[in-house]
Design a protein around this motif. Structure first.
Motif, mmCIF file in Angstrom:
data_model
loop_
_atom_site.group_PDB
_atom_site.id
_atom_site.type_symbol
_atom_site.label_atom_id
_atom_site.label_comp_id
_atom_site.label_asym_id
_atom_site.label_seq_id
_atom_site.Cartn_x
_atom_site.Cartn_y
_atom_site.Cartn_z
ATOM 1 N N THR A 178 0.874 -1.084 0.002
ATOM 2 C CA THR A 178 0.272 0.022 0.118
ATOM 3 C C THR A 178 1.000 1.125 0.010
ATOM 4 O O THR A 178 2.158 1.044 0.394
ATOM 5 N N LYS A 179 0.326 2.419 -0.446
ATOM 6 C CA LYS A 179 0.920 3.725 -0.451
ATOM 7 C C LYS A 179 0.459 4.645 0.602
ATOM 8 O O LYS A 179 -0.746 4.636 0.675
ATOM 9 N N ILE A 180 1.374 5.108 1.488
ATOM 10 C CA ILE A 180 0.837 6.196 2.439
ATOM 11 C C ILE A 180 1.286 7.455 2.334
ATOM 12 O O ILE A 180 2.699 7.624 2.122
ATOM 13 N N GLN A 181 0.559 8.402 2.425
ATOM 14 C CA GLN A 181 0.811 9.986 2.204
ATOM 15 C C GLN A 181 1.077 10.837 3.321
ATOM 16 O O GLN A 181 -0.009 10.399 4.259
ATOM 17 N N LEU A 182 1.947 11.272 3.706
ATOM 18 C CA LEU A 182 2.091 12.237 4.926
ATOM 19 C C LEU A 182 2.464 13.524 4.837
ATOM 20 O O LEU A 182 3.253 13.866 3.795
ATOM 21 N N ALA A 183 1.628 14.577 5.469
ATOM 22 C CA ALA A 183 1.933 15.847 5.448
ATOM 23 C C ALA A 183 2.990 16.228 6.462
ATOM 24 O O ALA A 183 3.116 15.482 7.392
ATOM 25 N N GLU A 184 3.543 17.643 6.402
ATOM 26 C CA GLU A 184 4.718 17.867 7.253
ATOM 27 C C GLU A 184 3.563 18.011 8.633
ATOM 28 O O GLU A 184 2.604 18.412 8.871
ATOM 29 N N GLY A 185 4.171 17.241 9.665
ATOM 30 C CA GLY A 185 3.746 17.491 11.074
ATOM 31 C C GLY A 185 2.536 16.423 11.390
ATOM 32 O O GLY A 185 1.889 16.486 12.450
ATOM 33 N N GLU A 186 2.192 15.521 10.365
ATOM 34 C CA GLU A 186 1.111 14.603 10.401
ATOM 35 C C GLU A 186 1.403 13.271 10.982
ATOM 36 O O GLU A 186 2.590 13.016 10.834
ATOM 37 N N LYS A 187 0.721 12.835 11.935
ATOM 38 C CA LYS A 187 0.889 11.745 12.868
ATOM 39 C C LYS A 187 -0.108 10.695 12.415
ATOM 40 O O LYS A 187 -1.160 11.062 12.567
ATOM 41 N N LYS A 188 0.221 9.522 11.829
ATOM 42 C CA LYS A 188 -0.579 8.550 11.216
ATOM 43 C C LYS A 188 -0.478 7.243 11.803
ATOM 44 O O LYS A 188 0.606 6.738 11.731
ATOM 45 N N GLN A 189 -1.543 6.406 12.317
ATOM 46 C CA GLN A 189 -1.380 5.095 12.606
ATOM 47 C C GLN A 189 -2.176 4.331 11.610
ATOM 48 O O GLN A 189 -3.301 4.564 11.074
ATOM 49 N N VAL A 190 -1.356 3.285 10.961
ATOM 50 C CA VAL A 190 -2.006 2.418 10.033
ATOM 51 C C VAL A 190 -1.782 0.888 10.395
ATOM 52 O O VAL A 190 -0.789 0.540 10.731
ATOM 53 N N GLU A 191 -3.084 0.209 10.322
ATOM 54 C CA GLU A 191 -2.942 -1.426 10.647
ATOM 55 C C GLU A 191 -2.738 -1.850 9.180
ATOM 56 O O GLU A 191 -3.774 -1.677 8.219
ATOM 57 N N LEU A 192 -1.838 -2.543 9.076
ATOM 58 C CA LEU A 192 -1.541 -3.197 7.741
ATOM 59 C C LEU A 192 -2.107 -4.529 7.746
ATOM 60 O O LEU A 192 -2.920 -5.159 8.460
ATOM 61 N N GLN A 193 -2.338 -4.906 6.182
ATOM 62 C CA GLN A 193 -2.974 -6.279 5.799
ATOM 63 C C GLN A 193 -1.785 -7.250 5.647
ATOM 64 O O GLN A 193 -0.816 -6.883 5.123
ATOM 65 N N VAL A 194 -2.176 -8.579 5.746
ATOM 66 C CA VAL A 194 -1.297 -9.641 5.401
ATOM 67 C C VAL A 194 -2.151 -10.651 4.604
ATOM 68 O O VAL A 194 -3.195 -11.182 5.093
ATOM 69 N N ASN A 195 -1.473 -10.767 3.302
ATOM 70 C CA ASN A 195 -2.395 -11.792 2.571
ATOM 71 C C ASN A 195 -2.552 -13.301 3.097
ATOM 72 O O ASN A 195 -1.509 -13.857 3.478
ATOM 73 N N GLY A 196 -3.725 -13.716 3.353
ATOM 74 C CA GLY A 196 -3.975 -15.119 3.663
ATOM 75 C C GLY A 196 -4.267 -14.941 5.407
ATOM 76 O O GLY A 196 -4.261 -15.987 5.796
ATOM 77 N N ALA A 197 -4.030 -13.608 5.993
ATOM 78 C CA ALA A 197 -3.936 -13.750 7.317
ATOM 79 C C ALA A 197 -4.634 -12.676 7.980
ATOM 80 O O ALA A 197 -5.224 -12.657 9.178
ATOM 81 N N SER A 198 -5.096 -11.635 7.264
ATOM 82 C CA SER A 198 -6.022 -10.576 7.846
ATOM 83 C C SER A 198 -7.254 -11.051 8.060
ATOM 84 O O SER A 198 -7.925 -10.499 8.741
ATOM 85 N N THR A 199 -7.924 -12.114 7.424
ATOM 86 C CA THR A 199 -9.375 -12.533 7.704
ATOM 87 C C THR A 199 -9.231 -14.091 7.847
ATOM 88 O O THR A 199 -9.553 -14.939 6.921
ATOM 89 N N PRO A 200 -8.802 -14.225 9.081
ATOM 90 C CA PRO A 200 -8.777 -15.707 9.263
ATOM 91 C C PRO A 200 -9.849 -16.653 8.916
ATOM 92 O O PRO A 200 -10.950 -16.401 9.075
ATOM 93 N N SER A 201 -9.706 -17.923 8.421
ATOM 94 C CA SER A 201 -10.712 -18.725 8.074
ATOM 95 C C SER A 201 -11.423 -19.523 9.569
ATOM 96 O O SER A 201 -10.566 -19.650 10.177
ATOM 97 N N PRO A 202 -12.698 -19.479 9.637
ATOM 98 C CA PRO A 202 -13.213 -20.235 10.847
ATOM 99 C C PRO A 202 -12.727 -21.556 11.027
ATOM 100 O O PRO A 202 -12.670 -22.124 11.871
ATOM 101 N N SER A 203 -12.306 -22.254 9.868
ATOM 102 C CA SER A 203 -11.918 -23.659 9.910
ATOM 103 C C SER A 203 -10.371 -23.806 10.330
ATOM 104 O O SER A 203 -10.166 -24.874 10.630
ATOM 105 N N GLY A 204 -9.848 -22.546 10.442
ATOM 106 C CA GLY A 204 -8.297 -22.496 10.881
ATOM 107 C C GLY A 204 -8.048 -22.558 12.296
ATOM 108 O O GLY A 204 -9.183 -22.889 13.060
#
Length: 330
Positions: A178-204
């Motif tokens: 992903t691409k994240i844009q930041l301005a001067e003085g900006e504070k940003k928190q970002v929760e990343l994604q992980v392919n195959g792990a961000s939405t665990p399967s109920p059978s897992g």
């Protein structure tokens, strides 16, 4: 996003003697001297990308306080406020270790470095990156092509304004970016994604364990209900004994006065609830045990291999008891 910082007159007075003294300071290192002079010329011409790189290369080849200071000035003019803030800090730390004679030869650089750090501090953006719950162990996070140390995840890290490319990749999985844009003085928190792990399967493993906890909770609640209503049923039985049959002087054990009738009906209801409660409790605990025992191994979950599946529960309940059942595959 990037803005050209206004040049101030004292910086010219600081940098000009450095350019004149560069050949002597290089101490015979023609390559470092040539890189520095080229970088300084590009910087003064507003070519910060090539200028800052050349000055940085010169400083790596032959570390000099003046080159470090000039690199900080170049990064600041380029709009890289976080990098410039760090470079000025490095210069000031080096300045503190100098002898009085060495400090005197630095002229106004230390004063300018302090002023620039004070000015740049509020302009430095901060970026906090975190992985989602359930992200596989060993997931690699990169920011602008460089691996982010695990200790930095979740913490605000100073970065330069502008666009930053962030990626994640689990072991054996596909990369996510992903691409994240930041301005001067900006504070940003970002929760990343992980392919195959961000939405665990109920059978897992994670989903199965959650289901086991839920089933266990239902089981405990069922046993509590069964115990409470069972105690109430026993209490009603003594009332029935006193107000039915011989308790009221009748030879018919089914004959009851109104109090006995009410107690008998109440006991019937609480007895049914007790039976159902114990049945649900046992089924819930049994299902929880089965889910834990048949939880797939980490390797099976990662490769998508078929795992053992079992479902257990109450199939029917009534005055005569409950019917439990289980189905699935091994």
């Amino acid at each position: 996003m990037k803005r050209r910082l206004r040049r101030i007159a004292p910086l010219v007075l600081v940098l000009f003697p450095l350019a004149a003294a560069a050949p002597a300071a290089a101490q015979g290192s023609a390559t470092a001297e040539s890189l520095f002079n080229q970088g300084l010329a590009d910087m003064e011409a507003g070519k910060y990308e090539t200028g800052c790189k050349a000055i940085a290369d010169s400083h790596r080849m032959e570390p000099k306080p003046g080159a470090l200071f000039t690199l900080a000035i170049c990064e600041s003019r380029w709009g890289h406020v976080a990098t410039a803030f760090t470079r000025f800090g490095e210069y000031l730390a080096l300045y503190q270790q100098m002898t009085p004679d060495q400090k005197s030869r630095q002229g106004e650089r230390a004063k300018v470095a302090r002023q620039e750090r004070d000015r740049l501090g509020p302009l430095v953006p901060e970026l906090s990156l975190s992985l989602p719950p359930g992200a596989p162990a060993g997931t690699v996070v990169k920011r602008d092509g460089r691996v982010v140390d695990g200790a930095q995840l979740g913490a605000g890290v100073p970065v330069d304004p502008g666009e930053h490319v962030v990626s994640t990749q689990a072991p054996g999985g596909a990369a996510w970016e992903t691409k994240i844009q930041l301005a001067e003085g900006e504070k940003k928190q970002v929760e990343l994604q992980v392919n195959g792990a961000s939405t665990p399967s109920p059978s897992g493993a994670s989903g199965r364990r959650t289901a086991a906890f839920i089933a266990g909770g239902v089981g405990v609640a069922g046993l509590v209900l069964g115990g409470v209503t069972g105690a109430l049923t026993l209490g009603k039985k003594s009332v029935v004994d006193e107000h039915c049959g011989s308790g009221i002087g009748s030879s018919d054990e089914t004959a009851c006065d109104q109090t006995g009738i009410d107690a008998s009906e109440s006991a019937s209801t609480t007895g049914l609830l007790s039976t159902i409660g114990f049945g649900v409790g046992l089924a819930g605990l049994g299902a929880a045990a089965v889910l834990f025992l048949t939880e797939p191994k980490q390797g099976e979950a990662a490769t998508g291999a078929a795992s053992r599946q079992i479902r257990a529960g109450v199939l029917a309940a009534g005055p005569g008891g409950v019917v439990l059942g289980a189905s699935g595959r091994w």
